[in-house]
Design a protein around this motif. Structure first.
Motif, PDB file in Angstrom:
ATOM      1  N   MET A   1      31.150  84.436  -4.596  1.00 45.56           N
ATOM      2  CA  MET A   1      30.932  85.408  -6.179  1.00 45.56           C
ATOM      3  C   MET A   1      30.394  85.673  -6.122  1.00 45.56           C
ATOM      4  SD  MET A   1      31.715  82.646  -8.564  1.00 45.56           S
ATOM      5  CE  MET A   1      31.487  81.905 -10.356  1.00 45.56           C
ATOM      6  N   LEU A   2      30.157  86.451  -6.791  1.00 46.18           N
ATOM      7  CA  LEU A   2      29.088  87.772  -7.767  1.00 46.18           C
ATOM      8  C   LEU A   2      28.343  87.491  -8.255  1.00 46.18           C
ATOM      9  CD1 LEU A   2      31.794  90.649  -8.364  1.00 46.18           C
ATOM     10  CD2 LEU A   2      30.581  90.186  -5.903  1.00 46.18           C
ATOM     11  N   TYR A   3      26.789  87.428  -8.020  1.00 48.18           N
ATOM     12  CA  TYR A   3      25.580  87.821  -8.721  1.00 48.18           C
ATOM     13  C   TYR A   3      25.157  88.584  -9.596  1.00 48.18           C
ATOM     14  CZ  TYR A   3      21.179  86.230 -10.767  1.00 48.18           C
ATOM     15  OH  TYR A   3      20.188  86.225 -12.325  1.00 48.18           O
ATOM     16  N   PRO A   4      24.815  89.253 -10.617  1.00 49.81           N
ATOM     17  CA  PRO A   4      25.337  88.345 -11.801  1.00 49.81           C
ATOM     18  C   PRO A   4      27.144  88.442 -11.974  1.00 49.81           C
ATOM     19  CG  PRO A   4      23.973  89.836 -12.589  1.00 49.81           C
ATOM     20  CD  PRO A   4      24.659  90.379 -10.955  1.00 49.81           C
ATOM     21  N   SER A   5      27.309  87.473 -12.648  1.00 50.24           N
ATOM     22  CA  SER A   5      28.982  86.921 -12.913  1.00 50.24           C
ATOM     23  C   SER A   5      29.203  88.285 -14.359  1.00 50.24           C
ATOM     24  CB  SER A   5      29.049  85.661 -13.127  1.00 50.24           C
ATOM     25  OG  SER A   5      29.021  84.628 -14.466  1.00 50.24           O
ATOM     26  N   ILE A   6      30.798  88.481 -14.587  1.00 52.36           N
ATOM     27  CA  ILE A   6      30.589  89.402 -15.497  1.00 52.36           C
ATOM     28  C   ILE A   6      31.422  88.530 -17.136  1.00 52.36           C
ATOM     29  CG2 ILE A   6      33.641  88.521 -15.280  1.00 52.36           C
ATOM     30  CD1 ILE A   6      32.251  91.697 -16.394  1.00 52.36           C
ATOM     31  N   LYS A  12      25.426  89.139 -22.593  1.00 56.11           N
ATOM     32  CA  LYS A  12      24.231  90.361 -23.625  1.00 56.11           C
ATOM     33  C   LYS A  12      24.407  91.583 -23.694  1.00 56.11           C
ATOM     34  CE  LYS A  12      22.116  87.368 -20.781  1.00 56.11           C
ATOM     35  NZ  LYS A  12      21.008  86.355 -21.244  1.00 56.11           N
ATOM     36  N   LEU A  13      26.125  91.934 -24.377  1.00 57.79           N
ATOM     37  CA  LEU A  13      26.441  93.092 -24.532  1.00 57.79           C
ATOM     38  C   LEU A  13      27.588  92.755 -25.162  1.00 57.79           C
ATOM     39  CD1 LEU A  13      25.725  95.506 -21.667  1.00 57.79           C
ATOM     40  CD2 LEU A  13      23.846  95.514 -23.677  1.00 57.79           C
ATOM     41  N   ASP A  14      28.186  93.876 -26.343  1.00 57.75           N
ATOM     42  CA  ASP A  14      29.161  93.419 -26.848  1.00 57.75           C
ATOM     43  C   ASP A  14      30.384  93.828 -26.323  1.00 57.75           C
ATOM     44  OD1 ASP A  14      28.854  96.323 -27.073  1.00 57.75           O
ATOM     45  OD2 ASP A  14      29.083  96.779 -29.042  1.00 57.75           O
ATOM     46  N   SER A  15      30.989  94.903 -25.237  1.00 57.84           N
ATOM     47  CA  SER A  15      31.639  95.089 -24.685  1.00 57.84           C
ATOM     48  C   SER A  15      31.401  95.293 -23.017  1.00 57.84           C
ATOM     49  CB  SER A  15      32.780  96.488 -25.475  1.00 57.84           C
ATOM     50  OG  SER A  15      31.793  97.244 -25.559  1.00 57.84           O
ATOM     51  N   TYR A  17      32.772  98.063 -21.681  1.00 52.45           N
ATOM     52  CA  TYR A  17      32.203  99.683 -22.099  1.00 52.45           C
ATOM     53  C   TYR A  17      30.704 100.145 -21.765  1.00 52.45           C
ATOM     54  CZ  TYR A  17      31.941 104.216 -23.311  1.00 52.45           C
ATOM     55  OH  TYR A  17      31.100 105.615 -23.027  1.00 52.45           O
ATOM     56  N   THR A  18      30.577  99.023 -22.942  1.00 53.34           N
ATOM     57  CA  THR A  18      28.976  98.737 -23.232  1.00 53.34           C
ATOM     58  C   THR A  18      27.769  98.467 -21.771  1.00 53.34           C
ATOM     59  OG1 THR A  18      28.946  98.815 -25.800  1.00 53.34           O
ATOM     60  CG2 THR A  18      26.856  98.226 -24.138  1.00 53.34           C
ATOM     61  N   LEU A  19      28.511  98.104 -21.299  1.00 58.35           N
ATOM     62  CA  LEU A  19      27.848  96.855 -20.545  1.00 58.35           C
ATOM     63  C   LEU A  19      27.933  98.186 -19.220  1.00 58.35           C
ATOM     64  CD1 LEU A  19      26.265  94.631 -18.132  1.00 58.35           C
ATOM     65  CD2 LEU A  19      29.328  93.974 -17.656  1.00 58.35           C
ATOM     66  N   VAL A  20      29.116  99.024 -18.570  1.00 57.57           N
ATOM     67  CA  VAL A  20      29.119 100.127 -17.672  1.00 57.57           C
ATOM     68  C   VAL A  20      28.428 100.943 -17.997  1.00 57.57           C
ATOM     69  CG1 VAL A  20      30.674 101.347 -16.592  1.00 57.57           C
ATOM     70  CG2 VAL A  20      31.837  99.182 -16.516  1.00 57.57           C
ATOM     71  N   THR A  21      28.055 101.371 -19.285  1.00 59.14           N
ATOM     72  CA  THR A  21      27.289 102.610 -19.867  1.00 59.14           C
ATOM     73  C   THR A  21      26.352 102.363 -19.129  1.00 59.14           C
ATOM     74  OG1 THR A  21      29.239 103.223 -21.775  1.00 59.14           O
ATOM     75  CG2 THR A  21      26.868 103.952 -21.492  1.00 59.14           C
ATOM     76  N   VAL A  22      25.168 101.726 -20.196  1.00 58.56           N
ATOM     77  CA  VAL A  22      24.014 100.808 -19.722  1.00 58.56           C
ATOM     78  C   VAL A  22      23.490 100.307 -18.471  1.00 58.56           C
ATOM     79  CG1 VAL A  22      22.288  99.502 -20.201  1.00 58.56           C
ATOM     80  CG2 VAL A  22      24.061  99.477 -22.530  1.00 58.56           C
ATOM     81  N   ALA A  23      24.944  99.774 -17.705  1.00 56.26           N
ATOM     82  CA  ALA A  23      24.060  99.731 -16.063  1.00 56.26           C
ATOM     83  C   ALA A  23      24.227 100.902 -15.458  1.00 56.26           C
ATOM     84  CB  ALA A  23      25.252  98.491 -15.860  1.00 56.26           C
ATOM     85  N   ALA A  24      25.120 102.047 -15.668  1.00 56.35           N
ATOM     86  CA  ALA A  24      25.473 103.196 -15.020  1.00 56.35           C
ATOM     87  C   ALA A  24      23.320 103.661 -15.300  1.00 56.35           C
ATOM     88  CB  ALA A  24      26.211 104.040 -15.146  1.00 56.35           C
ATOM     89  N   LYS A  25      24.170 104.135 -16.694  1.00 59.51           N
ATOM     90  CA  LYS A  25      22.036 104.855 -16.768  1.00 59.51           C
ATOM     91  C   LYS A  25      21.171 104.025 -16.210  1.00 59.51           C
ATOM     92  CE  LYS A  25      20.287 106.521 -20.822  1.00 59.51           C
ATOM     93  NZ  LYS A  25      20.233 106.659 -22.360  1.00 59.51           N
ATOM     94  N   ALA A  55      21.631  91.025 -16.866  1.00 59.06           N
ATOM     95  CA  ALA A  55      21.729  89.489 -16.900  1.00 59.06           C
ATOM     96  C   ALA A  55      20.415  88.689 -17.674  1.00 59.06           C
ATOM     97  CB  ALA A  55      22.073  89.026 -15.964  1.00 59.06           C
ATOM     98  N   ALA A  56      19.579  89.111 -16.865  1.00 56.42           N
ATOM     99  CA  ALA A  56      17.637  88.246 -17.205  1.00 56.42           C
ATOM    100  C   ALA A  56      17.193  88.884 -18.407  1.00 56.42           C
ATOM    101  CB  ALA A  56      16.502  89.003 -16.201  1.00 56.42           C
ATOM    102  N   GLY A  57      17.812  89.802 -18.909  1.00 56.08           N
ATOM    103  CA  GLY A  57      17.498  90.435 -20.567  1.00 56.08           C
ATOM    104  C   GLY A  57      16.268  91.298 -20.663  1.00 56.08           C
ATOM    105  N   HIS A  58      15.761  92.015 -20.000  1.00 54.00           N
ATOM    106  CA  HIS A  58      15.217  92.553 -19.233  1.00 54.00           C
ATOM    107  C   HIS A  58      15.542  94.295 -20.016  1.00 54.00           C
ATOM    108  CE1 HIS A  58      12.751  90.758 -16.776  1.00 54.00           C
ATOM    109  NE2 HIS A  58      13.553  89.919 -16.388  1.00 54.00           N
ATOM    110  N   ILE A  59      17.101  94.398 -20.442  1.00 56.90           N
ATOM    111  CA  ILE A  59      17.979  95.839 -21.115  1.00 56.90           C
ATOM    112  C   ILE A  59      17.927  95.119 -22.601  1.00 56.90           C
ATOM    113  CG2 ILE A  59      18.797  97.564 -20.240  1.00 56.90           C
ATOM    114  CD1 ILE A  59      16.526  97.434 -18.676  1.00 56.90           C
ATOM    115  N   GLN A  60      17.291  96.086 -23.285  1.00 52.92           N
ATOM    116  CA  GLN A  60      18.046  95.826 -25.192  1.00 52.92           C
ATOM    117  C   GLN A  60      19.149  97.399 -24.722  1.00 52.92           C
ATOM    118  OE1 GLN A  60      17.257  93.084 -26.965  1.00 52.92           O
ATOM    119  NE2 GLN A  60      16.028  91.730 -25.262  1.00 52.92           N
ATOM    120  N   VAL A  61      19.482  97.572 -25.760  1.00 53.13           N
ATOM    121  CA  VAL A  61      20.305  98.430 -25.695  1.00 53.13           C
ATOM    122  C   VAL A  61      20.719  98.676 -27.211  1.00 53.13           C
ATOM    123  CG1 VAL A  61      22.701  98.752 -26.338  1.00 53.13           C
ATOM    124  CG2 VAL A  61      22.074  97.420 -24.768  1.00 53.13           C
TER     125      VAL A  61
END
Length: 69
Positions: A1-6, A12-15, A17-25, A55-61
């Motif tokens: 099982m992967l952590y954190p799960s999808i 935490k995010l709206d899509s 696509y946003t998740l991938v973009t924010v994680a990469a940045k 996942a911990a909520g430390h990143i705000q978009v």
């Protein structure tokens, strides 16, 4: 099982696509300056650490319109 799960991350995010973009940045930021906001990350890779921060909520978009105000 992967952590954190999808399922957890998508709440935490709206899509995915946003998740991938924010994680990469954030992963690129961690490569340049290792300023991790969580104490003991499970992952050893930068993208995994970025996802754990989301996942911990430390990143705000912030949208470009909100940033301009």
């Amino acid at each position: 099982m992967l952590y954190p799960s999808i399922d957890l991350l998508i709440t935490k995010l709206d899509s995915k696509y946003t998740l991938v973009t924010v994680a990469a940045k954030r992963a690129r930021q961690l490569q340049v300056k290792n300023d991790l906001t969580i104490e003991k990350p499970v992952s050893k890779k930068f993208v995994g650490k970025a996802l754990e921060e989301i996942a911990a909520g430390h990143i705000q978009v912030v949208s470009e319109e909100e940033a301009a105000q």
